[in-house]
Design a protein around this motif. Sequence first.
Motif, PDB file in Angstrom:
ATOM      1  N   PHE A  59       0.806  -1.220   0.000  1.00 58.97           N
ATOM      2  CA  PHE A  59       0.000   0.000   0.000  1.00 58.97           C
ATOM      3  C   PHE A  59       0.843   1.275   0.000  1.00 58.97           C
ATOM      4  O   PHE A  59       0.374   2.323  -0.436  1.00 58.97           O
ATOM      5  CB  PHE A  59      -0.959   0.004   1.189  1.00 58.97           C
ATOM      6  CG  PHE A  59      -1.966  -1.099   1.117  1.00 58.97           C
ATOM      7  CD1 PHE A  59      -2.931  -1.118   0.134  1.00 58.97           C
ATOM      8  CD2 PHE A  59      -1.929  -2.144   2.029  1.00 58.97           C
ATOM      9  CE1 PHE A  59      -3.847  -2.141   0.054  1.00 58.97           C
ATOM     10  CE2 PHE A  59      -2.849  -3.172   1.965  1.00 58.97           C
ATOM     11  CZ  PHE A  59      -3.818  -3.172   0.973  1.00 58.97           C
ATOM     12  N   VAL A  60       2.080   1.208   0.461  1.00 57.67           N
ATOM     13  CA  VAL A  60       2.932   2.399   0.480  1.00 57.67           C
ATOM     14  C   VAL A  60       3.269   2.853  -0.942  1.00 57.67           C
ATOM     15  O   VAL A  60       3.078   4.025  -1.272  1.00 57.67           O
ATOM     16  CB  VAL A  60       4.200   2.165   1.328  1.00 57.67           C
ATOM     17  CG1 VAL A  60       5.154   3.336   1.207  1.00 57.67           C
ATOM     18  CG2 VAL A  60       3.822   1.940   2.782  1.00 57.67           C
ATOM     19  N   PRO A  61       3.755   1.980  -1.831  1.00 51.70           N
ATOM     20  CA  PRO A  61       4.015   2.450  -3.200  1.00 51.70           C
ATOM     21  C   PRO A  61       2.746   2.889  -3.931  1.00 51.70           C
ATOM     22  O   PRO A  61       2.774   3.836  -4.722  1.00 51.70           O
ATOM     23  CB  PRO A  61       4.647   1.256  -3.904  1.00 51.70           C
ATOM     24  CG  PRO A  61       5.006   0.295  -2.863  1.00 51.70           C
ATOM     25  CD  PRO A  61       4.242   0.618  -1.634  1.00 51.70           C
ATOM     26  N   ILE A  62       1.621   2.226  -3.630  1.00 51.38           N
ATOM     27  CA  ILE A  62       0.351   2.630  -4.244  1.00 51.38           C
ATOM     28  C   ILE A  62      -0.005   4.049  -3.802  1.00 51.38           C
ATOM     29  O   ILE A  62      -0.402   4.891  -4.622  1.00 51.38           O
ATOM     30  CB  ILE A  62      -0.772   1.628  -3.893  1.00 51.38           C
ATOM     31  CG1 ILE A  62      -0.511   0.290  -4.583  1.00 51.38           C
ATOM     32  CG2 ILE A  62      -2.144   2.182  -4.264  1.00 51.38           C
ATOM     33  CD1 ILE A  62      -1.405  -0.833  -4.114  1.00 51.38           C
ATOM     34  N   GLY A  63       0.150   4.328  -2.523  1.00 46.82           N
ATOM     35  CA  GLY A  63      -0.129   5.667  -2.007  1.00 46.82           C
ATOM     36  C   GLY A  63       0.818   6.710  -2.576  1.00 46.82           C
ATOM     37  O   GLY A  63       0.409   7.834  -2.893  1.00 46.82           O
TER      38      GLY A  63
END
Length: 117
Positions: A59-63
């Motif tokens: 979820f960090v790279p998506i965010g």
Amino acid sequence: MAAAATPAAPEQTPKTSASVSVPFDLSQPPVIEGFSPLPKVKDETLKEKFMRKTKENPFVPIGCLGTAGALMYGLRAFHQGKTRQSQLLMRGRIFAQGFTVVAIIFGVFATALKPKQ
């Protein structure tokens, strides 16, 4: 009246670097009695580390991508004079940044609670 005596300065001898010896080898790590460091498994490349971290918390790279995308489109809309769309995209950027921060915090807690291997 007594004349003021000037204090004598101590003699200073120049120190030569040739006479200084190093008590240990600076190219090797220090040897500490009773301590044995864990051996390194292998050095990761940047790509390998990125892939591992992405698999641990995707979820960090998506965010981050959402934040960057909203920022770029918002700046483009602002440059074109579309103020309404620009404001909406900047609000979306704030939402994406919040999502990223929550994902980072969640990842830190999940890593802390994960049992050591």
